[in-house]
Each structure stands twice: as C-alpha cells, then as structure tokens.
Design an enzyme around this catalytic site. Sequence first.
Site, PDB file in Angstrom:
ATOM      1  N   ASN A 123      -3.533   8.938   4.359  1.00  0.00           N
ATOM      2  CA  ASN A 123      -2.419   8.263   5.038  1.00  0.00           C
ATOM      3  C   ASN A 123      -2.460   8.352   6.555  1.00  0.00           C
ATOM      4  O   ASN A 123      -1.996   7.451   7.254  1.00  0.00           O
ATOM      5  CB  ASN A 123      -1.087   8.854   4.562  1.00  0.00           C
ATOM      6  N   HIS A 148       0.671   4.383  -2.612  1.00  0.00           N
ATOM      7  CA  HIS A 148       0.494   5.770  -2.163  1.00  0.00           C
ATOM      8  C   HIS A 148       1.711   6.635  -2.487  1.00  0.00           C
ATOM      9  O   HIS A 148       1.589   7.856  -2.567  1.00  0.00           O
ATOM     10  CB  HIS A 148       0.169   5.807  -0.664  1.00  0.00           C
ATOM     11  N   HIS A 183      -6.408  -5.857  -2.347  1.00  0.00           N
ATOM     12  CA  HIS A 183      -7.271  -6.006  -1.166  1.00  0.00           C
ATOM     13  C   HIS A 183      -7.603  -7.465  -0.900  1.00  0.00           C
ATOM     14  O   HIS A 183      -8.525  -7.768  -0.159  1.00  0.00           O
ATOM     15  CB  HIS A 183      -8.547  -5.168  -1.320  1.00  0.00           C
ATOM     16  N   ARG A 203       0.831  -1.204   0.000  1.00  0.00           N
ATOM     17  CA  ARG A 203       0.000   0.000   0.000  1.00  0.00           C
ATOM     18  C   ARG A 203       0.871   1.262   0.000  1.00  0.00           C
ATOM     19  O   ARG A 203       0.527   2.261  -0.640  1.00  0.00           O
ATOM     20  CB  ARG A 203      -0.940  -0.008   1.213  1.00  0.00           C
TER      21      ARG A 203
HETATM   22  C1  HEM Z   1      -9.008   1.540  -5.990  1.00  0.00           C
HETATM   23  C2  HEM Z   1      -8.986   2.432  -5.033  1.00  0.00           C
HETATM   24  C3  HEM Z   1      -8.552   2.105  -3.620  1.00  0.00           C
HETATM   25  C4  HEM Z   1      -9.153   2.554  -2.497  1.00  0.00           C
HETATM   26  C5  HEM Z   1     -10.371   3.447  -2.424  1.00  0.00           C
HETATM   27  C6  HEM Z   1      -8.442   1.992  -1.380  1.00  0.00           C
HETATM   28  C7  HEM Z   1      -8.736   2.251  -0.062  1.00  0.00           C
HETATM   29  C8  HEM Z   1      -8.191   1.566   1.001  1.00  0.00           C
HETATM   30  C9  HEM Z   1      -8.581   1.736   2.379  1.00  0.00           C
HETATM   31  C10 HEM Z   1      -9.610   2.722   2.874  1.00  0.00           C
HETATM   32  C11 HEM Z   1      -7.865   0.856   3.115  1.00  0.00           C
HETATM   33  C12 HEM Z   1      -7.939   0.649   4.626  1.00  0.00           C
HETATM   34  C13 HEM Z   1      -6.890   1.492   5.324  1.00  0.00           C
HETATM   35  C14 HEM Z   1      -7.020   1.488   6.826  1.00  0.00           C
HETATM   36  O1  HEM Z   1      -7.948   0.894   7.356  1.00  0.00           O
HETATM   37  O2  HEM Z   1      -6.175   2.118   7.488  1.00  0.00           O
HETATM   38  C15 HEM Z   1      -7.013   0.141   2.219  1.00  0.00           C
HETATM   39  C16 HEM Z   1      -6.137  -0.850   2.595  1.00  0.00           C
HETATM   40  C17 HEM Z   1      -5.276  -1.480   1.744  1.00  0.00           C
HETATM   41  N1  HEM Z   1      -5.069  -1.146   0.404  1.00  0.00           N
HETATM   42 FE1  HEM Z   1      -6.268  -0.010  -0.729  1.00  0.00          FE
HETATM   43  N2  HEM Z   1      -7.426   1.216  -1.844  1.00  0.00           N
HETATM   44  C18 HEM Z   1      -7.443   1.263  -3.209  1.00  0.00           C
HETATM   45  C19 HEM Z   1      -6.534   0.678  -4.058  1.00  0.00           C
HETATM   46  C20 HEM Z   1      -5.429  -0.040  -3.638  1.00  0.00           C
HETATM   47  C21 HEM Z   1      -4.319  -0.408  -4.475  1.00  0.00           C
HETATM   48  C22 HEM Z   1      -4.166   0.010  -5.932  1.00  0.00           C
HETATM   49  C23 HEM Z   1      -3.466  -1.121  -3.695  1.00  0.00           C
HETATM   50  C24 HEM Z   1      -2.142  -1.733  -4.038  1.00  0.00           C
HETATM   51  C25 HEM Z   1      -1.783  -2.113  -5.245  1.00  0.00           C
HETATM   52  C26 HEM Z   1      -4.059  -1.214  -2.385  1.00  0.00           C
HETATM   53  C27 HEM Z   1      -3.550  -1.926  -1.334  1.00  0.00           C
HETATM   54  C28 HEM Z   1      -4.109  -1.972  -0.084  1.00  0.00           C
HETATM   55  C29 HEM Z   1      -3.691  -2.905   0.951  1.00  0.00           C
HETATM   56  C30 HEM Z   1      -2.716  -4.046   0.784  1.00  0.00           C
HETATM   57  C31 HEM Z   1      -4.411  -2.570   2.098  1.00  0.00           C
HETATM   58  C32 HEM Z   1      -4.274  -3.190   3.499  1.00  0.00           C
HETATM   59  C33 HEM Z   1      -3.166  -2.451   4.214  1.00  0.00           C
HETATM   60  C34 HEM Z   1      -2.860  -2.902   5.627  1.00  0.00           C
HETATM   61  O3  HEM Z   1      -3.369  -3.905   6.108  1.00  0.00           O
HETATM   62  O4  HEM Z   1      -2.057  -2.198   6.271  1.00  0.00           O
HETATM   63  N3  HEM Z   1      -5.228  -0.517  -2.379  1.00  0.00           N
HETATM   64  N4  HEM Z   1      -7.212   0.597   0.929  1.00  0.00           N
END
Ligand code: HEM
Length: 332
Positions: free
Chosen positions: A94, A66, A193, A62
């Site tokens: 972030n 970002h 995800h 992530r």
């Molecule tokens: C398409 C639009 C996307 C949105 C709206 C989005 C939004 C989010 C949100 C709100 C979270 C939760 C963060 C938290 O609870 O602190 C999250 C977690 C995560 N996102 Fe996304 N995301 C998107 C795309 C992506 C992309 C492109 C990637 C990587 C290629 C990604 C990888 C991840 C991962 C692996 C997590 C879990 C992180 C953790 O457990 O620390 N996301 N995302």
Amino acid sequence: MGSNKGVGLVFLGLVVGFFGVGRAQLSATFYDTTCPNVISIVRNVVQQAAQSDARIGASLIRLHFHDCFVDGCDGSLLLDSTSTIDSEKDAFPNQASARGFPVVDDIKTALESQCSGVVSCADILAIASEVAVVLAGGPEWSVLLGRRDGTTANRAGANSNLPGPRDGLSNITRMFSNQGLDTTDVVALSGAHTFGRAQCQFFNDRLYNFNSTGAQDSSMDSAYVTSLRGSCTNSTDDTTLFDLDPTTADGFDNNYYTNLQSNRGLLQSDQELFSIDGATVPIVQSFASSQSTFFDSFVNSIIKMGNISPLTGTSGEIRSNCRRVNGGQIQK
Ligand code: HEM
Ligand SMILES: *[C@@H]1O[C@H](CO)[C@@H](O)[C@H](O)[C@H]1NC(C)=O
Ligand SMILES: *[C@@H]1O[C@H](CO)[C@@H](O)[C@H](O)[C@H]1NC(C)=O
Ligand SMILES: *[C@@H]1O[C@H](CO)[C@@H](O)[C@H](O)[C@H]1NC(C)=O
C-alpha cells in the site's frame, strides 16, 4: 427414538449453517429506509473527483480489494496510524501506492450530512467499486450492503495477504484461495487491471533485467517493451506511471485479456495468467473472446470478494470518520 435424535441433530446442523459465525448476512436493501440515496450520493462524489482525476475509480476499487483481503471487508485499510493502530497504509503493498483516501473522506462527509452514523466505511468501498466500474463502461450489479467497520488494523496481514506483481501465479492463487476465492476469481478480478495505472517500479525488471538476466522478459511483445521503455526510461525510475491497459486506459472492458493474448500484460502477475500452462489459460481465452462472459464472471467474483468475513449485526461500529475508530484518539 434414535431417529428423533438424528432429526434433532440435522435440524441443529441447519440452524448452525444458517447463523454460523462468519456467514455473510449482507443485503442489497440494507440502507433502503435509513439512507435511501446512498448509491447516488457516492456516485456524485466519485463523478466529481473523476473530473480532475481520471484514475480515481480504479484507485477506489483497488482499496476495496486491499481492504477485503486483510481481516475481511471491514474498512481496516482506511485507518490512519495512532499510538494503538499500525496503519495498513504503511504496509508494502500500500505504501506510496494505495490512493484515493481523500475521496473516501469526501464520500463519508457527504453521507454523514444526509444520513449521519448510518453507512459504514467498508460499504463505501464496496459501493464506490460498483460506481467506478459502471462509470468506466463496465457491468452494473446490486451491491450487497450491511458491513460494519472494524476497530483494528493489521499491517502484518496486509504484508502477507496481498499479492505482489512478482509473486508468481501459484502463490497468488494460494493467496486468493486463502480468502475462499478460486482460480476463476483470480482471472476475473485481475481484469480490474483494465483501468488505472502502475508505477514503473512494479514492472521495470521486465524491461531491463528480468529474473537477473540483464535483458527484457522474453515473453513480452517487443513493440510493447519499446513503448514501455519510452516511459520508464531506466531501471531506477520507480514512480513514472503507465496505463495498465494501454488500449483503453480508462475504460472497463475485456481488452485486458486480449492484451495478454498478444503478450502485452503489464505486470508479470498479469502475463502469467496466460503464459503459465495451467487452468488460467482457457479462462483468459473465454474472457478475451466474450466481454459478456467476462462481465458476468467479474460481477460474480467481486460480490464474492465483498463477502469476505464482513462484520455484521452489532459487531464493529459505523465509523464517523473513516480514518479513525469512534471515540479513539480524542483531539484536545
Ligand atoms: C492478482 C493479483 C494482483 C496483483 C499482483 C496486483 C498488483 C497491482 C500493482 C502492483 C498495481 C500498481 C500499483 C501502483 O503502481 O501503485 C496494481 C494496480 C491496480 N490494481 Fe491490482 N493487483 C492484483 C489484483 C487486483 C485485483 C483483484 C483488483 C481489484 C478487483 C485490482 C485492482 C487494481 C487497480 C484498479 C489498479 C490501478 C490503481 C490505480 O490506478 O490507482 N488488482 N495492482
Ligand atoms: C512463493 O512463495 C514462497 C514462500 O514465500 C517463495 O519461497 C517462492 O519463491 C514463491 N514463488 C514465486 C514464484 O514467487
Ligand atoms: C529465472 O531464472 C531461474 C534460474 O536461471 C530459472 O530456473 C527460472 O525458471 C527463471 N524464471 C523465469 C520466470 O524465467
Ligand atoms: C531515471 O529516470 C528518471 C525518471 O525519468 C530520471 O529522473 C532519472 O534521472 C534517471 N536516472 C538515470 C540514472 O538516468
């Protein structure tokens, strides 16, 4: 004569095409002589961290996302605030959310001890992403390398370029397209995800007050709602974590897409890939029915993402500490 001039212009066009500004010039062999063990050094630190933090790989990929969406993959996200830097860590997408920075520091320390001043922080995020996906059972790929680190951060850019879970599919698609990424990239990269966690604040409304209706998001599977309410027990619980993919929480697979087919996408932005009638639906279906199709697309898309406006050649620098620009803010 006229035709000679034409040939000259075509040739000039080719030269500009090859060496033009913003053209990625990354290579899988970039550190072969200067830091030949770079991948295994990164892998060892990530593996070590994963022993006490199953989520760390997800957190690291992530960070790469970002980073790349804000002024390109230049490590800008990793800079801490100073008198001249407004850290991207404090941007809304972030703050109290992006995590894994101490592990990036550990990776940097391990690399500095074996190949000092060689591997950029931006490349650390790209390598850690691949390592994390492989450790979780996902596909491997040759990571393209040679990015250099930027010397500025862009908090406003982080606020405007990074999608939020309630942004709506058309706005999210536009944000990706602003980075040169297409609809297939949106669907494939959202597949990240398949692992990691999300805090209740990012989907609570879907359980208790969707779209100000005072009720759940009716598109959501009801057994799934019940289970989510068991964790996010009220509408003001912001920080409790839930698995983004409850079927295989820490595994990298195509269950993210089969979850969407059964209305078990956690974030609104996840479920919209399947519930809004449009180009994303058949892509979700193809990834749900074939894990190898998903893996191939994911690899293609994450390499594309990693190619967003890298600093190469003599631009930027190789930071010795990922949190600070070199020579800046000298401590007395
Ligand atoms: C398409 C639009 C996307 C949105 C709206 C989005 C939004 C989010 C949100 C709100 C979270 C939760 C963060 C938290 O609870 O602190 C999250 C977690 C995560 N996102 Fe996304 N995301 C998107 C795309 C992506 C992309 C492109 C990637 C990587 C290629 C990604 C990888 C991840 C991962 C692996 C997590 C879990 C992180 C953790 O457990 O620390 N996301 N995302
Ligand atoms: C998309 O973005 C525009 C401009 O910021 C905003 O007005 C609109 O509400 C957004 N749409 C959705 C569905 O989030
Ligand atoms: C939210 O509510 C508005 C107004 O009732 C409606 O037009 C819109 O379609 C709803 N959005 C969703 C995602 O249900
Ligand atoms: C909401 O849930 C959180 C986390 O479980 C809890 O700490 C808090 O007391 C709850 N608030 C109310 C009003 O029930």
